[in-house]
Design a protein around this motif. Structure first.
Motif: not given
Length: 171
Positions: A37-39, A51, A53, A88, A93-94, A123
């Motif tokens: 997870h990097r969002r 949003h 990364a 996030d 991611g949105h 995404r």
């Protein structure tokens, strides 16, 4: 939800067109992500959330800042800016537009193809719909995306998708 604040500067890499970025301190980046997870949600100069990364360069973690955002927030290289960041937790991611969600709920085959795509492709498709302000246009893009996924049996072909989106926009 943990929000962290830091000051940063708009920097620029010399190696590609995605060059504008804000470096994120290592300790902040470490608290925002794990192996899968990097969002993140990012507020820049109290504007947001956006949003994004977390990305890694040799010397630092960073978030990319596109031209539209640079212009909107009047960001200039090397000027200090206030940044707030939080993990996030959204599924794609949105924020998933309501029009797209309704169609996914109603179209089992289209939903199945969509769910089998990689998270990045999901995404990207959600982003295509979120960029439109008008609800009718969001619905048309959503219909075109699901129609394309069913025609292509879940194999994304962006050229064909764009043709379908143009077709749906003219209906």
């Amino acid at each position: 939800m943990t929000q962290l604040n830091f000051t940063g500067t708009l920097g620029r890499f010399d190696f590609n067109h995605w060059s504008y970025h804000i470096p994120v301190p290592d300790d902040v980046a470490a608290q925002m992500m794990d192996d899968n997870h990097r969002r993140v949600l990012v507020w820049i100069k109290e504007s947001g959330p956006y949003h994004m990364a977390l990305m890694k360069a040799k010397e630092c973690w960073y978030v990319l800042v596109n031209q539209e955002l640079r212009k909107k927030l009047d960001l200039e290289e090397e000027k200090v800016i206030a940044v707030k960041i939080e993990r996030d937790h959204s599924e794609f991611g949105h924020v998933l537009p309501e029009e797209f969600q309704v169609l996914l709920d109603q179209d089992e085959e289209g939903n199945d193809y969509f769910r089998k795509l990689t998270p990045g492709k999901q995404r990207g498709l959600v982003y295509i719909v979120t960029t439109v302000k008008n609800p009718e246009s969001r619905m048309k893009k959503s219909l075109a995306i699901l129609h394309h996924l069913k025609l292509a049996k879940g194999k994304l072909d962006y050229k064909q998708l764009n043709i379908l989106i143009k077709h749906y926009n003219n209906i």
